[in-house]
Write an enzyme that holds these catalytic residues in place. Sequence first.
Site, PDB file in Angstrom:
ATOM      1  N   SER A 178      33.731  67.025  18.577  1.00  0.00           N
ATOM      2  CA  SER A 178      33.764  67.247  20.020  1.00  0.00           C
ATOM      3  C   SER A 178      33.000  68.512  20.372  1.00  0.00           C
ATOM      4  O   SER A 178      32.988  69.477  19.600  1.00  0.00           O
ATOM      5  CB  SER A 178      35.220  67.363  20.507  1.00  0.00           C
ATOM      6  OG  SER A 178      35.274  67.505  21.910  1.00  0.00           O
ATOM      7  N   ASP A 179      32.354  68.488  21.529  1.00  0.00           N
ATOM      8  CA  ASP A 179      31.647  69.674  22.011  1.00  0.00           C
ATOM      9  C   ASP A 179      31.681  69.661  23.531  1.00  0.00           C
ATOM     10  O   ASP A 179      31.698  68.584  24.156  1.00  0.00           O
ATOM     11  CB  ASP A 179      30.200  69.700  21.511  1.00  0.00           C
ATOM     12  CG  ASP A 179      29.534  71.033  21.779  1.00  0.00           C
ATOM     13  OD1 ASP A 179      29.858  71.999  21.059  1.00  0.00           O
ATOM     14  OD2 ASP A 179      28.712  71.119  22.713  1.00  0.00           O
ATOM     15  N   GLN A 180      31.681  70.842  24.128  1.00  0.00           N
ATOM     16  CA  GLN A 180      31.809  70.921  25.583  1.00  0.00           C
ATOM     17  C   GLN A 180      30.917  72.015  26.156  1.00  0.00           C
ATOM     18  O   GLN A 180      30.737  73.072  25.544  1.00  0.00           O
ATOM     19  CB  GLN A 180      33.260  71.214  25.976  1.00  0.00           C
ATOM     20  CG  GLN A 180      33.510  71.233  27.475  1.00  0.00           C
ATOM     21  CD  GLN A 180      34.930  71.664  27.809  1.00  0.00           C
ATOM     22  OE1 GLN A 180      35.321  72.793  27.567  1.00  0.00           O
ATOM     23  NE2 GLN A 180      35.713  70.734  28.338  1.00  0.00           N
ATOM     24  N   GLY A 200      31.356  66.074  24.922  1.00  0.00           N
ATOM     25  CA  GLY A 200      30.856  65.068  23.996  1.00  0.00           C
ATOM     26  C   GLY A 200      31.936  64.748  22.973  1.00  0.00           C
ATOM     27  O   GLY A 200      32.607  65.648  22.464  1.00  0.00           O
TER      28      GLY A 200
END
Length: 233
Positions: free
Chosen positions: A102-104, A139
């Site tokens: 996960s990425d933000q 993501g």
Amino acid sequence: MAGATGPVKLCKDGKPRGKSAKLPAPKIAIPLNPMKPLILASTSPFRRELLQRLGLPFETAAPDADETPLAGESPEALVARLAEAKARVVARQFPDALIIGSDQVAVLDGNILGKPGDHAKAVQQLRAASGRQVDFLTGLCLLNSRSGRCQVRVEPFSVVFRALSDAQIEHYLRHDTPYQCAGSFKSEGLGIALFERMQGNDPNALIGLPLITLTELLRNEGVDVLADQASNN
């Protein structure tokens, strides 16, 4: 009479009973395939707490991935690429598992707001966001490291900040110290008071792990979070 046998006894169904009777073949229980190990490619305590809500056993692993944006890369493309990159890095340690990456990023006027890192930059970010809409893009990747199947989604979520005074910004930052959070706030803390309204399908995306989307991706891999997982282990 020598060699004579008595009458053959029959079962109620009319079939012979005795040593020569054929017994029905025993049913063989076919065990269910156990769920693959679930690995969260993140050391974020906030993502870990979110994933615990699903009630699934999991491990965490630190993803050593380069998070530098590519030239001309859009925020959507950036978070999708980094979520997958984090999952693939951790997959090297777990060759037969389901890996969550996960990425933000936070986006204001088309510009990415990264993690402020210190107090001064956090003040700048909150001043810029005051009375404005900030879009958060998360993501999410679920990688089956055995089959190579890779599912990637980008979940948007928007917040509109209240008009904030410098005194309010200072008080908030001293309280939550959100210097490692994109956008300079923690919505799970006092940061919720910074907002006038929120818009999106999954409020968990604001914290960095959209659980509604994740349950869909897990279901595609045969994992039903509403089923009794103990029966599959």
